[in-house]
Scaffold this motif. Structure first.
Motif, PDB file in Angstrom:
ATOM      1  N   THR A  72       5.548  -1.944  -5.378  1.00  0.00           N
ATOM      2  CA  THR A  72       5.489  -0.545  -5.819  1.00  0.00           C
ATOM      3  C   THR A  72       5.229   0.454  -4.696  1.00  0.00           C
ATOM      4  O   THR A  72       5.230   1.650  -4.943  1.00  0.00           O
ATOM      5  N   THR A  73       4.993  -0.005  -3.476  1.00  0.00           N
ATOM      6  CA  THR A  73       4.730   0.938  -2.392  1.00  0.00           C
ATOM      7  C   THR A  73       6.010   1.216  -1.606  1.00  0.00           C
ATOM      8  O   THR A  73       6.940   0.401  -1.594  1.00  0.00           O
ATOM      9  N   GLU A  74       6.026   2.371  -0.938  1.00  0.00           N
ATOM     10  CA  GLU A  74       7.216   2.758  -0.170  1.00  0.00           C
ATOM     11  C   GLU A  74       7.525   1.739   0.924  1.00  0.00           C
ATOM     12  O   GLU A  74       8.690   1.456   1.201  1.00  0.00           O
ATOM     13  N   PHE A  75       6.480   1.197   1.555  1.00  0.00           N
ATOM     14  CA  PHE A  75       6.693   0.229   2.635  1.00  0.00           C
ATOM     15  C   PHE A  75       7.489  -0.966   2.134  1.00  0.00           C
ATOM     16  O   PHE A  75       8.467  -1.390   2.767  1.00  0.00           O
ATOM     17  N   TYR A  76       7.094  -1.536   0.999  1.00  0.00           N
ATOM     18  CA  TYR A  76       7.766  -2.742   0.521  1.00  0.00           C
ATOM     19  C   TYR A  76       9.134  -2.451  -0.076  1.00  0.00           C
ATOM     20  O   TYR A  76      10.026  -3.309  -0.039  1.00  0.00           O
ATOM     21  N   VAL A  77       9.329  -1.260  -0.599  1.00  0.00           N
ATOM     22  CA  VAL A  77      10.674  -0.861  -1.033  1.00  0.00           C
ATOM     23  C   VAL A  77      11.612  -0.845   0.177  1.00  0.00           C
ATOM     24  O   VAL A  77      12.744  -1.347   0.124  1.00  0.00           O
ATOM     25  N   PHE A 249      -7.425  10.048  12.131  1.00  0.00           N
ATOM     26  CA  PHE A 249      -6.362   9.038  12.106  1.00  0.00           C
ATOM     27  C   PHE A 249      -6.448   8.312  10.772  1.00  0.00           C
ATOM     28  O   PHE A 249      -7.425   7.632  10.485  1.00  0.00           O
ATOM     29  N   ALA A 250      -5.427   8.481   9.946  1.00  0.00           N
ATOM     30  CA  ALA A 250      -5.334   7.775   8.666  1.00  0.00           C
ATOM     31  C   ALA A 250      -4.364   6.615   8.862  1.00  0.00           C
ATOM     32  O   ALA A 250      -3.191   6.829   9.186  1.00  0.00           O
ATOM     33  N   SER A 251      -4.830   5.389   8.669  1.00  0.00           N
ATOM     34  CA  SER A 251      -4.079   4.206   9.104  1.00  0.00           C
ATOM     35  C   SER A 251      -2.873   3.869   8.246  1.00  0.00           C
ATOM     36  O   SER A 251      -2.220   2.852   8.468  1.00  0.00           O
ATOM     37  N   ALA A 252      -2.555   4.706   7.260  1.00  0.00           N
ATOM     38  CA  ALA A 252      -1.321   4.570   6.478  1.00  0.00           C
ATOM     39  C   ALA A 252      -0.945   5.960   5.984  1.00  0.00           C
ATOM     40  O   ALA A 252      -1.813   6.795   5.702  1.00  0.00           O
ATOM     41  N   ASP A 253       0.344   6.223   5.885  1.00  0.00           N
ATOM     42  CA  ASP A 253       0.785   7.561   5.459  1.00  0.00           C
ATOM     43  C   ASP A 253       0.309   7.918   4.059  1.00  0.00           C
ATOM     44  O   ASP A 253       0.137   9.103   3.746  1.00  0.00           O
ATOM     45  N   GLY A 278      -0.908   9.932  10.924  1.00  0.00           N
ATOM     46  CA  GLY A 278      -0.694   8.852   9.968  1.00  0.00           C
ATOM     47  C   GLY A 278      -0.092   7.633  10.624  1.00  0.00           C
ATOM     48  O   GLY A 278      -0.064   7.500  11.858  1.00  0.00           O
ATOM     49  N   PHE A 279       0.405   6.723   9.791  1.00  0.00           N
ATOM     50  CA  PHE A 279       1.042   5.505  10.308  1.00  0.00           C
ATOM     51  C   PHE A 279       2.026   5.001   9.243  1.00  0.00           C
ATOM     52  O   PHE A 279       1.614   4.715   8.122  1.00  0.00           O
ATOM     53  N   ASP A 280       3.295   4.940   9.575  1.00  0.00           N
ATOM     54  CA  ASP A 280       4.382   4.397   8.739  1.00  0.00           C
ATOM     55  C   ASP A 280       5.653   5.214   8.915  1.00  0.00           C
ATOM     56  O   ASP A 280       6.735   4.668   8.941  1.00  0.00           O
ATOM     57  N   ASP A 281       5.502   6.563   8.967  1.00  0.00           N
ATOM     58  CA  ASP A 281       6.653   7.472   8.964  1.00  0.00           C
ATOM     59  C   ASP A 281       7.507   7.228   7.726  1.00  0.00           C
ATOM     60  O   ASP A 281       8.702   6.931   7.814  1.00  0.00           O
ATOM     61  N   GLN A 282       6.869   7.391   6.571  1.00  0.00           N
ATOM     62  CA  GLN A 282       7.593   7.253   5.312  1.00  0.00           C
ATOM     63  C   GLN A 282       8.659   8.343   5.196  1.00  0.00           C
ATOM     64  O   GLN A 282       8.602   9.352   5.903  1.00  0.00           O
TER      65      GLN A 282
END
Length: 334
Positions: A72-77, A249-253, A278-282
């Motif tokens: 359900t998260t953007e990363f895994y999509v 610094f937030a370790s995930a977007d 952030g971290f991911d660049d969603q």
């Protein structure tokens, strides 16, 4: 109008049926030029293999099982998009098995479960090194790790230590106090991930190397409500200490987006009062002006799939590791 057959493809490409079959099965023995010719014939004829016939003829399921924490998260999509693109090109179906919790992982440790009836197995994110070393994963079929690293297993992984280091080096150049929000991870070592631990290691080392220190650290579960609550706690603490301007610094977007919302809700100015990294660049990060670490997530998934497909095609060499490195994207929030 009849559907084209494999014989039609072979005739169109000027090769034997066996060569077409090897291309469909992504066999490594086919030369590049020949493979391109066959693939063009397949496209020109709009040929689609009969999956039932393939299974009977080859003794394979032509299915890949993908075990991952959640879907359900953007990363895994995005990760699934990269995996499925490669597997679809090789005409494999994908069966997705979200683990969700430790009990489900334990269920999948036995090779009798449905996930192990596929031709290959992809395991995402979790630190499974101990289970591989103890031979607890009784995998008869080829296996690849993605978003994780273990010795002796094919894997495609992100260098999260380097990502944290890049964030720390940049944060240390900015004025004001430094703060961080980390994603909580499972304490049980059987069901854990090193992703956020590695980001923290790289970040703290870089900040210390620049002669700076982190004033406060907070944690949040990977949930929008929890992320907003953590954002409130961070800003309350900074305000009480008179700590503006500051950098967080937030370790995930997901966390960075919630922090950005709360900063604006309080009438503060992102990029001035509160700088956010952030971290991911969603996909939404650029539109919101979020400074973040870009991860080539789709490419990582695609490469992991290629490693597995090469094993299915006959590769018998030693384990291979494909390392991906994040890139700092500087935008309005920092």
């Amino acid at each position: 109008m009849r559907k084209p057959t494999i014989q039609d493809v072979a005739r169109e490409a000027g090769v034997g049926v066996g060569t077409v079959s090897r291309v469909l099965n992504n066999h490594s023995a086919v030369r590049g030029a020949t493979r391109d010719t066959v693939l063009k014939a397949i496209a020109d004829l709009d040929y689609t293999p009969n999956p039932h016939a393939r299974r009977i003829a080859g003794g394979k399921s032509y299915t890949i099982s993908v075990l991952l924490p959640v879907v359900t998260t953007e990363f895994y999509v995005r990760l699934l998009d990269g995996l499925e693109t490669a597997f679809q090109e090789a005409r494999y179906d994908v069966a997705i098995f979200p683990l969700l919790d430790r009990s489900r992982l334990e269920r999948y440790l036995g090779s009798h479960t449905l996930a192990y009836q596929a031709d290959g197995l992809v395991m995402a994110t979790y630190n499974l090194t101990q289970m591989f070393n103890e031979h607890r994963l009784r995998t008869q079929q080829p296996t690849v790790l993605v978003d994780a690293y273990a010795e002796g297993v094919d894997c495609a992984f992100m260098d999260n230590v380097t990502g944290g280091k890049l964030a720390g080096e940049y944060a240390a150049t900015l004025p004001g106090t430094l703060h961080a929000i980390w994603v909580e991870t499972e304490l049980d070592q059987l069901f854990t991930t090193r992703v956020f631990e590695d980001r923290r290691t790289g970040f703290l080392k870089a900040v210390a190397g620049a002669g700076r220190e982190v004033t406060s650290e907070h944690t949040s579960s990977f949930d929008p409500l929890a992320a907003r609550n953590s954002a409130c706690a961070v800003l309350d603490e900074i305000a009480a200490a008179g700590g503006f301007p500051c950098t967080v610094f937030a370790s995930a977007d997901l966390l960075a987006g919630s922090l950005l919302d709360e900063v604006r809700a309080r009438g503060l100015t992102p990029g001035q009062d509160v700088r956010i990294i952030g971290f991911d660049d969603q996909p939404w990060a650029a539109a919101r002006g979020l400074t973040t670490l870009h991860q080539p997530v789709e490419n990582m998934g695609y490469e992991a799939a290629q490693l597995l497909l090469s094993r299915l095609g006959g590769h018998r060499g030693p384990a291979r590791a494909r390392r991906f490195e994040p890139k700092l994207m500087v935008r309005d929030t920092a």
